[in-house]
Design a protein around this motif. Structure first.
Motif, PDB file in Angstrom:
ATOM      1  N   GLU A  89      73.244  58.434  -5.636  1.00  0.00           N
ATOM      2  CA  GLU A  89      73.082  57.081  -6.180  1.00  0.00           C
ATOM      3  C   GLU A  89      72.216  56.201  -5.283  1.00  0.00           C
ATOM      4  N   LYS A  90      72.346  56.344  -3.971  1.00  0.00           N
ATOM      5  CA  LYS A  90      71.546  55.539  -3.051  1.00  0.00           C
ATOM      6  C   LYS A  90      70.057  55.849  -3.221  1.00  0.00           C
ATOM      7  N   GLN A  91      69.706  57.128  -3.315  1.00  0.00           N
ATOM      8  CA  GLN A  91      68.318  57.527  -3.514  1.00  0.00           C
ATOM      9  C   GLN A  91      67.801  57.025  -4.858  1.00  0.00           C
ATOM     10  N   LEU A  92      68.649  57.125  -5.875  1.00  0.00           N
ATOM     11  CA  LEU A  92      68.231  56.732  -7.218  1.00  0.00           C
ATOM     12  C   LEU A  92      67.976  55.227  -7.303  1.00  0.00           C
ATOM     13  N   ARG A  93      68.840  54.432  -6.708  1.00  0.00           N
ATOM     14  CA  ARG A  93      68.644  52.980  -6.723  1.00  0.00           C
ATOM     15  C   ARG A  93      67.383  52.575  -5.950  1.00  0.00           C
ATOM     16  N   LYS A  94      67.039  53.344  -4.946  1.00  0.00           N
ATOM     17  CA  LYS A  94      65.830  53.065  -4.170  1.00  0.00           C
ATOM     18  C   LYS A  94      64.586  53.374  -4.995  1.00  0.00           C
ATOM     19  N   ARG A  95      64.662  54.391  -5.839  1.00  0.00           N
ATOM     20  CA  ARG A  95      63.476  54.881  -6.540  1.00  0.00           C
ATOM     21  C   ARG A  95      63.359  54.383  -7.972  1.00  0.00           C
ATOM     22  N   LEU A  96      64.441  53.824  -8.501  1.00  0.00           N
ATOM     23  CA  LEU A  96      64.408  53.223  -9.843  1.00  0.00           C
ATOM     24  C   LEU A  96      65.028  51.836  -9.754  1.00  0.00           C
ATOM     25  N   VAL A  97      64.232  50.815 -10.015  1.00  0.00           N
ATOM     26  CA  VAL A  97      64.709  49.432  -9.946  1.00  0.00           C
ATOM     27  C   VAL A  97      64.493  48.768 -11.303  1.00  0.00           C
ATOM     28  N   VAL A  98      65.573  48.309 -11.917  1.00  0.00           N
ATOM     29  CA  VAL A  98      65.471  47.512 -13.146  1.00  0.00           C
ATOM     30  C   VAL A  98      65.303  46.055 -12.727  1.00  0.00           C
ATOM     31  N   LEU A  99      64.178  45.455 -13.111  1.00  0.00           N
ATOM     32  CA  LEU A  99      63.815  44.124 -12.628  1.00  0.00           C
ATOM     33  C   LEU A  99      64.615  43.007 -13.284  1.00  0.00           C
ATOM     34  N   ASN A 100      64.999  43.203 -14.546  1.00  0.00           N
ATOM     35  CA  ASN A 100      65.712  42.122 -15.245  1.00  0.00           C
ATOM     36  C   ASN A 100      66.921  42.649 -16.022  1.00  0.00           C
ATOM     37  N   PRO A 101      67.914  43.232 -15.335  1.00  0.00           N
ATOM     38  CA  PRO A 101      69.091  43.757 -16.038  1.00  0.00           C
ATOM     39  C   PRO A 101      69.869  42.689 -16.785  1.00  0.00           C
ATOM     40  N   GLU A 102      69.768  41.448 -16.308  1.00  0.00           N
ATOM     41  CA  GLU A 102      70.492  40.359 -16.975  1.00  0.00           C
ATOM     42  C   GLU A 102      69.995  40.135 -18.407  1.00  0.00           C
ATOM     43  N   PHE A 103      68.767  40.557 -18.678  1.00  0.00           N
ATOM     44  CA  PHE A 103      68.187  40.372 -20.010  1.00  0.00           C
ATOM     45  C   PHE A 103      69.015  41.077 -21.079  1.00  0.00           C
ATOM     46  N   THR A 104      69.532  42.267 -20.744  1.00  0.00           N
ATOM     47  CA  THR A 104      70.350  43.012 -21.709  1.00  0.00           C
ATOM     48  C   THR A 104      71.841  42.796 -21.482  1.00  0.00           C
ATOM     49  N   ASN A 105      72.226  42.536 -20.225  1.00  0.00           N
ATOM     50  CA  ASN A 105      73.652  42.377 -19.934  1.00  0.00           C
ATOM     51  C   ASN A 105      74.258  41.154 -20.613  1.00  0.00           C
ATOM     52  N   LYS A 106      73.417  40.170 -20.933  1.00  0.00           N
ATOM     53  CA  LYS A 106      73.935  38.982 -21.626  1.00  0.00           C
ATOM     54  C   LYS A 106      74.470  39.358 -23.014  1.00  0.00           C
TER      55      LYS A 106
END
Length: 298
Positions: free
Chosen positions: A99-116
């Motif tokens: 998970e640490k490697q994955l979060r470093k290599r894949l970043v969602v810039l605006n997760p709040e856009f869908t989480n709302k």
């Protein structure tokens, strides 16, 4: 004859397991620096030595970009193969990535856009294409989402590899559902869901596709996103995946519509397909050109 088929099946199964446990899995544990050296060698083999699907790739490129010269198309084609080899290596790494490697290599810039939408108890549809590294997104998007995340996929014919790929894609929270069970996912009750569709595969039945101009060609587009969004009144959100550098990607979400039932026929499909088209035109080397995308006619 039945005995021969059974023996062939057992032999193929054995070879598949040997390939996975003695080649793919050990390679997956290697550091990225070494993996990308392997990718460079793979590029030489696939592009220069074997010429894997080069006729298909060049035909797709030349039909999509009729104004480009042969030299320009060859540059795009070579860059595509470099990216494809990276994609293969990164997919193998996915078997053991943490998970640490994955979060470093894949970043969602605006997760709040869908989480709302999740916070409001609303289900959504995500739609994207085979552009940049869709595999790493399939692995990681649930980590950034408040929804129950479901990925619609087409099972592989090889049962062993299908199980291994499914396990790799789902280990960080994504729930995989076969295309045959898509409707059941929409009808499932409980936590708000985000269902992800790939929009750019060649439609199995061209009579059920939506036909439009895409990359200068008459193209049949899968109609499931529009069909389900209007049937269940779910907002449609486009996934834009960008390559920052080798092995590093960002994701940004944008709205196609949050009132799908009011949209005229074809508009939802046209809108997200145009978004994908613009990304391809801007950086064509990151799309899956080796796929026989236009084998069906209207």
């Amino acid at each position: 004859m039945a005995l021969i088929k059974y023996r062939n099946h057992i032999f193929a199964k054995m070879i598949t397991k040997l390939l996975y446990y003695y080649i793919l899995l050990p390679v997956s544990y290697l550091p990225y620096a070494i993996l990308y050296r392997i990718s460079d060698v793979l590029f030489f083999l696939m592009y220069h030595l074997i010429g894997y699907r080069k006729k298909v790739v060049f035909s797709n490129l030349s039909n999509s970009f009729p104004d480009k010269t042969k030299q320009e198309l060859n540059v795009i084609m070579a860059n595509f193969y470099r990216h494809l080899c990276d994609l293969i290596i990164e997919s193998i790494k996915g078997f053991t990535i943490n998970e640490k490697q994955l979060r470093k290599r894949l970043v969602v810039l605006n997760p709040e856009f869908t989480n709302k939408y999740a916070e409001a108890g609303k289900d959504v549809i995500f739609v994207g294409g085979h552009y940049n590294n869709w595999e790493i997104y399939a692995q990681g998007f649930a980590m950034y989402s408040s929804h129950k995340c479901i990925g619609i996929y087409k099972p592989l014919s090889n049962v062993f590899f299908n199980d291994k790929m499914s396990s790799s894609r789902s280990k960080f929270g994504t729930n995989l559902v076969s295309m045959r069970k898509t409707k059941m996912s929409f009808q499932e009750k409980g936590k708000p869901k985000a269902i992800v569709f790939g929009s750019d595969q060649n439609p199995g039945n061209p009579k059920r596709a939506y036909w439009m101009q895409f990359l200068n060609q008459d193209t049949g587009v899968l109609f499931g996103v529009e069909k389900y969004s209007q049937e269940y009144d779910w907002p449609v959100i486009y996934i834009s995946i960008k390559k920052v550098k080798r092995g590093h990607y960002t994701v940004e979400y944008s709205l196609i519509t949050d009132t799908p039932t009011t949209e005229p026929y074809g508009k939802i499909t046209e809108d997200y397909t145009r978004k994908l088209e613009q990304e391809i035109i801007k950086q064509p080397e990151f799309w899956l050109w080796s796929h026989k995308r236009w084998k069906h006619k209207r």
